[in-house]
Structures are given as structure tokens and as C-alpha cells.
Design a protein around this motif. Structure first.
Motif, short mmCIF file in Angstrom:
data_model
loop_
_atom_site.label_atom_id
_atom_site.label_comp_id
_atom_site.label_asym_id
_atom_site.label_seq_id
_atom_site.Cartn_x
_atom_site.Cartn_y
_atom_site.Cartn_z
N UNK B 5 2.44 3.31 21.11
CA UNK B 5 1.70 2.73 19.99
C UNK B 5 1.77 3.68 18.78
N UNK B 6 1.86 3.09 17.59
CA UNK B 6 1.88 3.90 16.38
C UNK B 6 0.68 3.56 15.51
N UNK B 7 -0.09 4.58 15.19
CA UNK B 7 -1.34 4.41 14.44
C UNK B 7 -1.11 4.79 12.99
N UNK B 8 -1.49 3.91 12.07
CA UNK B 8 -1.40 4.23 10.64
C UNK B 8 -2.80 4.30 10.07
N UNK B 9 -3.16 5.46 9.54
CA UNK B 9 -4.52 5.67 9.03
C UNK B 9 -4.55 6.96 8.24
N UNK B 10 -5.70 7.28 7.69
CA UNK B 10 -5.89 8.57 7.05
C UNK B 10 -5.91 9.65 8.13
N UNK B 33 0.93 7.94 11.85
CA UNK B 33 1.48 8.00 10.50
C UNK B 33 0.28 8.16 9.58
N UNK B 34 0.21 9.27 8.84
CA UNK B 34 -0.99 9.49 8.04
C UNK B 34 -0.81 9.01 6.61
N UNK B 35 -1.78 8.27 6.11
CA UNK B 35 -1.76 7.84 4.71
C UNK B 35 -2.22 9.01 3.85
N UNK B 36 -1.34 9.42 2.93
CA UNK B 36 -1.71 10.53 2.06
C UNK B 36 -1.75 10.14 0.60
N UNK B 37 -0.99 9.09 0.24
CA UNK B 37 -0.95 8.67 -1.17
C UNK B 37 -1.22 7.18 -1.29
N UNK B 38 -1.65 6.81 -2.49
CA UNK B 38 -1.90 5.39 -2.77
C UNK B 38 -0.59 4.58 -2.68
N UNK B 39 0.50 5.25 -3.06
CA UNK B 39 1.80 4.57 -3.03
C UNK B 39 2.16 4.12 -1.61
N UNK B 40 1.91 4.99 -0.64
CA UNK B 40 2.17 4.63 0.76
C UNK B 40 1.40 3.36 1.14
N UNK B 41 0.13 3.37 0.75
CA UNK B 41 -0.77 2.25 1.09
C UNK B 41 -0.30 0.96 0.41
N UNK B 48 4.01 -6.37 3.67
CA UNK B 48 3.35 -7.36 4.53
C UNK B 48 2.91 -6.83 5.89
N UNK B 49 2.64 -5.52 5.98
CA UNK B 49 2.26 -4.95 7.27
C UNK B 49 0.78 -5.07 7.56
N UNK B 50 -0.02 -5.27 6.52
CA UNK B 50 -1.47 -5.24 6.71
C UNK B 50 -2.05 -6.64 6.50
N UNK B 51 -2.40 -7.27 7.59
CA UNK B 51 -2.81 -8.67 7.55
C UNK B 51 -3.89 -8.95 6.50
N UNK B 52 -4.89 -8.06 6.45
CA UNK B 52 -5.97 -8.25 5.46
C UNK B 52 -6.00 -7.10 4.45
N UNK B 53 -4.83 -6.50 4.21
CA UNK B 53 -4.71 -5.38 3.26
C UNK B 53 -5.53 -4.16 3.67
N UNK B 54 -5.81 -4.05 4.96
CA UNK B 54 -6.67 -2.95 5.40
C UNK B 54 -6.05 -2.17 6.54
N UNK B 55 -6.44 -0.89 6.62
CA UNK B 55 -6.19 -0.11 7.82
C UNK B 55 -7.54 0.05 8.51
N UNK B 56 -7.59 0.35 9.82
CA UNK B 56 -6.51 0.74 10.73
C UNK B 56 -5.42 -0.31 10.95
N UNK B 57 -4.23 0.22 11.17
CA UNK B 57 -3.10 -0.58 11.61
C UNK B 57 -2.57 0.10 12.88
#
Lengths: 241, 223
Positions: B5-10, B33-41, B48-57
Motif C-alpha cells: 500500500x502507498x500512503x499519500x499525506x503530509x 509519499x509526503x506532500x510538501x508543496x501545494x503544487x504536489x497537491x 484525478x487521484x483524489x476523489x473528493x480533492x482530499x487526502x488521506x489517499x
């Protein structure tokens, strides 16, 4: 030849045991967090009874009797359990009545979709608690979230999935919660579905399912949107100023 | 493609921490996978990776799962941590909703204004001592097993341990009136997978600091 009085008492016994079998909902006489439970039971064709909290004494008695695990309502007496926590109650009803999909992956999709509609409905659930100024802002937020975040997702799911339902090929908890959310948003913004043709069809179809159609008719246990007296009652029961 | 499993979050606890706990307890290795910048998000949203534009993913078994509760339920169901049958499931669901409510209060604390923080922390401790921990102490007493539900570790136990440790970080003596919870804490902490997760060097995240809060706010453009 059976005596008449024996027949009467045995039918009374049957009636009271049938009553005992119905889920019993403890909440205020209004929508709040319990409304989704009413929707799901109704969609599943399950009759239920309700006890409305009107006084602080009723609430304190429930607390004293140990009926509220976390001192909170909703509480639903069902199958010998006193269930609390809305999501747990809904999950149990869904699984019991074949509304939770056919396997782990369908379940996962249903869970994602109901969390989305839950987030949207929560914006509306608290709306009446705000001042008129805050309500204006909240209304704009509801509109934005519905049209830019949530409804596009469900429109796309219906498009990509290609059956009448969000998940699998039969009604699930996800569909029931979505129709509840759609109607709730429409009460605030009547044209909210104007850009979502598949959701419009979905709404028509799901509202015509017999159990749901019945729930939508006057005289059902569906509750109206919150008004002033609902707020007053809730504050009184919970001792809020 | 590792299959993990791959976790995307801060790079911090937030809503993802319960997922890290549950995967770890199940002995499932995962990547992050850590979110560090707004650009990544924004890129995640655009792609289209975030169903409701939110993390956790969490990318798991070919799905891009969002919504913490949905992700946790899937992991629990897959790894035999969701009880045996409808009623055990119902109990587990009820218990995790309670610990979620408690942990949510602590999770949002760093993001509230300083005056609110000072006011809210004692209220959280009070809720832990008067509402939540008594309920779980009683559940353990009535159930009479080492676990909250059934006779093996479930999601409910993992979530409760996480909550206990989280509250203890704020108030170290919070379990003083709860002997069964003290025993529970020791026992569950000593289960091999959980013991490993509690050791330095694991993927468990530290408490949020100002830098974490600033990163989150920058990425989500809030405040």
C-alpha cells in the motif's frame, strides 16, 4: 373450538412480540443525525418505532440506565443491542439488509461514497445553528461543495459505472444516502442538479422505488427540516445556553 | 510496482496516523509519499487521484482509496481485524467511532487559535476521563477477555491503544483511575507488530509541531 378470549390474548401476544422486534429509535423529533437511519430503515422496508427526547429528565434517565455508551444520541435498540454512533448503526442496518454490496471491494466503494455524502450533509445539518450572516456564508459553501466537489463525483460514478446504481447492480446504502443528500441540498438550492443529468435521472429512479416512494409521502416517519422549536428542544435537553 | 500500500499525506500524524497504526498492527509493510508543496497537491487533484480533492489517499489493491474511515474498514476487513460476524462488527464500529471522536479533538487542536487551544485541552482531558475511558473500561470489564471484541485483536483495540497513547502525551496520568485500561495498554503494546511500531525508526509519526501546522496550512491554503 378455541375460546374467543384465548384468540384475543394470543394475537395481542403476537402483536407485542412483533413490536418488540422493531428497531426503536431514541432521538429528538427532528432530522439531525438520526434522519439517515430513518432513511435506511425505510429503504430496507423495515418498520421502526421512535421515542422522542423532549425533556432533560428523559435524557438523564437514559444516562442513568446506562443506555448511552458515550452519553450521546442517536441510540437505536436493535436485535438486543443498544447501538450508538450513527455510522455504526447505519453499517449494521446496511449489512443486515443486503445494502452493503457483495464483497470487500464493493464495500470499500460504498464506504467512500457514504463518507462523501455524509460530509456534504453535515454542512446542512448544522446550518440552522448559525446566525443569519453565517447562514449566508454557509449556503454559499454548501452550493460550492455540492456543485464543485461532491455531485460531479457521483455524476461521474454513475456515468463510468453504467448501471442504475452507484455500486454493483442493486440498491445499496450509498444510493440511499445520496438521494437523501440530493433532496437535502435541493431544499436549500432548488436548481442544484441543473448541470447533472445523470443525477437527475438517478433521483427520479430512486424516488420511485416502492419503499422509498412510501417514505417520501406525507404521513411517513421522515422529518421536516429543523425549525426554531427543534433548536430550543435540543438546547433544553442538553442544558445548552 | 511493489504491491505494498502507498500512503499519500503530509509528513505527520493527522488523519493518516490511524491508518499507519492499523497497517503496522496487521504486519503490512507500506510506503509513503509526503506532500510538501501545494503544487504536489494540485497535481494530485488535476490527475484525478483524489476523489473528493482530499487526502488521506491510500493506493491499495488497485484502488485509490480516500476517506479515512473507508480505508480503515477495508484494511480491517482484509486483515481479519473486523471481528467474526455482524454483531462483532457492530461493536467494533461503535468503539472506533468513539475513539475517532476523541482523537479528532486532539488532531484539530494544533490548528485552532491559541486561546481556543488553552481552553480546549482541559475539555478534551475531561471528556477522555468522564466519557470515553469509562466506556472502554466498562467494555473490557463486561467482556472479560483481553480484547474489546471477540477473543482476538481487532481494529477497535488498535484504535483504542492509539487514542490512549495520544491522550497520555497530553496528560500522563489520565489512566490512573482505569486499571483495566492500564493492563490493556501494556498487553496490546507488547504484541510483536505493535511493539515494533512503537520503537524508534518505525513509520509512526511524532506529535505535530509548528512547522507541520504551517506546511499543512500552506498546502491546503487555509488561513
Amino acid at each position: 373450538m378455541p375460546k374467543v378470549c384465548c384468540c384475543l390474548s394470543s394475537s395481542q401476544a403476537i402483536r407485542s412480540s412483533l413490536m418488540a422486534g422493531k428497531p426503536k429509535l431514541y432521538y429528538f423529533n427532528g432530522r439531525g443525525r438520526m434522519e439517515s437511519v430513518r432513511w435506511l430503515l425505510a429503504a430496507a422496508g423495515i418498520e421502526f418505532v421512535e421515542e422522542f427526547l423532549e425533556t432533560r429528565e428523559q435524557y438523564e434517565k437514559l444516562l442513568q440506565d446506562g443506555a448511552l455508551l458515550f452519553q450521546q444520541v442517536p441510540m437505536v435498540e436493535i436485535d438486543g443491542m443498544k447501538m450508538v454512533q450513527t455510522r455504526a448503526i447505519l453499517g449494521y442496518i446496511a449489512a443486515k439488509h443486503n445494502l452493503y454490496g457483495k464483497n470487500l471491494k464493493e464495500r470499500a466503494l460504498i464506504d467512500m461514497y457514504v463518507e462523501g455524502t455524509r460530509d456534504l450533509m453535515d454542512l446542512i445539518r448544522v446550518h440552522h445553528k448559525f446566525s443569519p450572516e453565517e447562514q449566508e456564508k454557509n449556503l454559499a459553501l454548501i452550493n460550492e461543495r455540492a456543485t464543485a466537489r461532491y455531485f460531479p463525483v457521483y455524476e461521474k460514478v454513475l456515468k463510468d459505472h453504467g448501471t442504475e446504481f452507484l455500486v454493483g447492480n442493486q440498491l445499496t446504502w450509498a444510493d440511499v444516502q445520496l438521494i437523501e443528500a440530493i433532496l437535502m441540498v435541493e431544499e436549500k438550492v432548488s436548481t442544484i442538479l441543473s448541470k447533472f443529468p445523470l443525477l437527475q435521472d438517478f433521483k427520479t429512479r430512486i424516488c420511485n422505488i416502492p419503499t422509498i416512494k412510501k417514505f417520501l409521502q406525507p404521513g411517513s416517519q421522515r422529518k421536516p427540516p429543523p425549525d426554531e422549536s427543534y433548536v430550543v428542544t435540543a438546547n433544553r435537553v442538553f442544558n445548552r445556553k | 510496482m511493489s504491491g505494498k500500500p502507498k500512503l499519500t499525506y503530509f509528513n505527520g500524524r493527522g488523519r493518516m496516523e490511524s491508518i499507519r497504526w492499523l497497517l503496522a498492527a496487521a504486519g503490512v509493510e507500506f510506503e509513503e509519499d509526503f506532500l510538501e508543496t501545494r503544487e504536489q497537491y494540485l497535481k494530485l487533484i488535476q490527475d484525478g487521484h483524489l476523489l473528493f480533492d482530499q487526502v488521506p489517499l491510500v493506493e491499495i489493491d488497485g484502488m485509490k482509496m480516500v476517506q479515512t474511515k473507508a480505508i480503515l474498514s477495508y484494511i480491517a476487513g482484509k486483515h481479519n481485524l473486523y471481528g467474526k460476524g455482524l454483531k462483532e462488527r457492530a461493536f467494533i464500529d461503535t468503539y472506533v467511532e468513539g475513539t475517532t471522536d476523541l482523537m479528532q479533538m486532539i488532531l484539530t487542536l494544533p490548528f485552532s487559535p491559541p486561546e481556543a487551544k488553552k481552553k480546549n485541552l482541559p475539555l478534551i482531558i475531561e471528556k477522555a476521563k468522564n466519557r470515553y475511558f469509562p466506556a472502554y473500561e466498562k467494555a473490557l470489564k463486561q467482556h472479560g477477555q483481553g480484547f474489546l471484541v471477540g477473543n482476538q485483536l481487532s481494529w477497535a483495540d488498535v484504535h483504542l491503544l492509539e487514542a490512549i497513547l495520544m491522550v497520555e502525551e497530553k496528560e500522563p496520568t489520565v489512566l490512573s483511575e482505569f486499571p483495566l485500561l492500564q493492563g490493556f495498554k501494556t498487553r496490546i503494546s507488547n504484541m510483536p507488530t505493535i511493539k515494533k511500531f512503537l520503537q524508534p525508526g518505525s513509520q509512526r509519526k511524532p506529535q505535530p509541531d509548528d512547522k507541520y501546522v504551517a506546511t499543512v496550512m500552506k498546502i491546503l491554503k487555509e488561513g
